[in-house]
Design a protein around this motif. Structure first.
Motif, short mmCIF file in Angstrom:
data_model
loop_
_atom_site.label_atom_id
_atom_site.label_comp_id
_atom_site.label_asym_id
_atom_site.label_seq_id
_atom_site.Cartn_x
_atom_site.Cartn_y
_atom_site.Cartn_z
N SER A 79 -13.73 9.82 -45.27
CA SER A 79 -12.82 9.53 -44.46
C SER A 79 -12.44 8.14 -44.54
N TRP A 80 -13.00 7.39 -45.52
CA TRP A 80 -12.65 5.99 -45.76
C TRP A 80 -12.20 5.80 -47.30
N TYR A 81 -11.50 4.68 -47.41
CA TYR A 81 -10.96 4.50 -48.94
C TYR A 81 -10.90 2.90 -49.03
N LEU A 82 -11.70 2.08 -49.98
CA LEU A 82 -11.61 0.79 -50.40
C LEU A 82 -10.55 0.44 -51.18
N LEU A 83 -9.63 -0.42 -50.54
CA LEU A 83 -8.64 -0.73 -51.23
C LEU A 83 -8.49 -2.29 -51.64
N LEU A 91 -10.60 -1.75 -45.81
CA LEU A 91 -11.05 -0.40 -45.68
C LEU A 91 -9.94 0.32 -45.02
N VAL A 92 -9.60 1.40 -45.40
CA VAL A 92 -8.46 2.22 -44.93
C VAL A 92 -9.22 3.26 -44.57
N ILE A 93 -8.93 3.92 -43.17
CA ILE A 93 -10.00 4.97 -42.43
C ILE A 93 -8.87 6.02 -41.95
N GLY A 94 -9.50 7.40 -41.84
CA GLY A 94 -8.87 8.35 -41.32
C GLY A 94 -8.91 8.43 -39.90
N ASP A 95 -8.40 9.72 -39.51
CA ASP A 95 -8.33 9.95 -38.01
C ASP A 95 -9.81 9.63 -37.40
N LEU A 96 -9.83 8.75 -36.18
CA LEU A 96 -10.98 8.59 -35.51
C LEU A 96 -11.29 9.27 -34.20
N HIS A 97 -9.95 9.79 -33.60
CA HIS A 97 -9.93 10.56 -32.50
C HIS A 97 -11.02 10.09 -31.18
N GLY A 98 -11.08 8.69 -31.25
CA GLY A 98 -12.19 8.16 -30.31
C GLY A 98 -13.47 8.53 -30.30
N ASN A 99 -14.03 8.76 -31.59
CA ASN A 99 -15.40 9.09 -31.77
C ASN A 99 -16.07 7.75 -32.02
N THR A 100 -16.78 7.34 -31.00
CA THR A 100 -17.50 5.94 -31.09
C THR A 100 -18.32 5.95 -32.19
N GLY A 101 -19.18 7.09 -32.38
CA GLY A 101 -20.32 6.81 -33.30
C GLY A 101 -19.69 6.83 -34.74
N HIS A 102 -18.70 7.47 -34.90
CA HIS A 102 -18.03 7.34 -36.38
C HIS A 102 -17.38 5.86 -36.55
N ALA A 103 -16.61 5.48 -35.48
CA ALA A 103 -16.14 4.21 -35.31
C ALA A 103 -17.18 3.03 -35.92
#
Ligand SMILES: [Fe+2]
Ligand SMILES: [Fe+2]
Length: 286
Positions: A266-270, A5-17
């Motif tokens: 915000s994600w891509y399944l490779l 799973l390739v993911i974009g910027d999280l910026h320390g966002n715990t809920g999104h992580a």
């Protein structure tokens, strides 16, 4: 056959992580790769807490989280703390389930050759420096980071190591210029043309040219990047008549002011293994 799973910027966002960790588990991935602005802010307590929470959740889900550095990750501190803690594949072990891919790092998973080149220019550099200077003059004031209030000092909002220098890139490519199947970067390459581009400032262009150089040296089948906070697909030429597909990933919702935001952008399944030969290169999707 594995999946990543390739993911974009999280910026320390715990809920999104945590949501993306659950997504990884749902998709049958035991690895996530984050393409920068991950939230490596261990110089402040909330940054250290973020690492602890993400690590605990990653361990629980049985997923290992890898990241490269964005312009808003404090790379100098990552090296200071973890340079001596390299795992068998050369990643820096920040926590049991959080690993950092330093600039120019190369590795192979499932017969697929990967390369990571972090860094980018911050368009809000001056604003961050001004803020640091103003707050340094008022030591009792705190800036709100997430749920906590923390002191702002020099080096806490803007990081001088945010982008590669030309000399750094020269040395990295001289050390290893062999081809890669998948290239991970934070910044966009010069030649990709997203419909929405918040990084058109002239000072952004030198680093985009550096990423283009990496593409034209390694000839990757696919390049994944973040930084623009916008999902798009494009195709560029890496030289020698070889196309490279570019996949720009969206960021966490808090960094995405667009009304058409979808978390799935915000994600891509490779699927792995992945190479120009085995997968074929789909032509540009637009
Ligand atoms: Fe970002
Ligand atoms: Fe960024």
């Amino acid at each position: 056959m594995g999946k990543l799973l390739v993911i974009g910027d999280l910026h320390g966002n715990t809920g999104h992580a945590l949501a993306l960790l659950r997504e990884a588990k749902k998709q049958g991935c035991d690895r996530i790769f984050a393409v920068g602005d991950f939230g490596a802010w261990e110089h402040v307590p909330s940054g250290r807490r973020y690492f602890e929470v993400v690590n605990k959740a990653a361990r629980r889900e049985g997923v290992r989280v890898y990241f490269l550095d964005g312009n808003h990750d404090k790379t100098s501190l990552i090296h200071e703390l973890y340079d001596e803690k390299r795992d068998d594949e050369g990643f820096l072990t920040c926590r049991s389930h959080i690993r950092y891919a330093p600039r120019g790092h190369r590795w192979t998973w499932d017969d697929t050759r990967f390369a990571a080149f972090g860094g980018a220019y911050s368009v809000d550099k001056q604003r961050r420096l001004d803020w640091e200077a103003q707050r340094a003059a008022k030591p009792n004031e705190r800036r709100r980071y997430g749920t906590s209030r923390e002191r702002v000092t020099a080096g806490s909002l803007w990081f001088p190591e945010e982008q590669m220098t030309d000399a750094e890139l020269d040395a990295l490519l001289e050390a290893d210029s062999s081809p890669a199947d998948i290239l991970f970067t934070h910044d966009k390459p010069r030649d990709s043309h997203p419909d929405f581009n918040r990084k058109k400032h002239p000072d952004c262009l030198p680093n985009q040219a550096r990423i283009q150089r990496v593409v034209e040296t390694l000839h990757p089948a696919v390049l994944f990047h973040g930084h623009l906070h916008y999902r798009y697909t494009d195709q560029i030429w890496s030289g020698e008549g070889k196309p490279t597909r570019v996949e720009g990933l969206a960021a966490d919702p808090d960094a995405s002011p667009r009304s058409d935001y979808h978390r799935d952008d915000s994600w891509y399944l490779l699927p792995l293994p992945y190479s120009r030969e085995t997968a074929g290169i789909p032509l540009a999707a637009r």
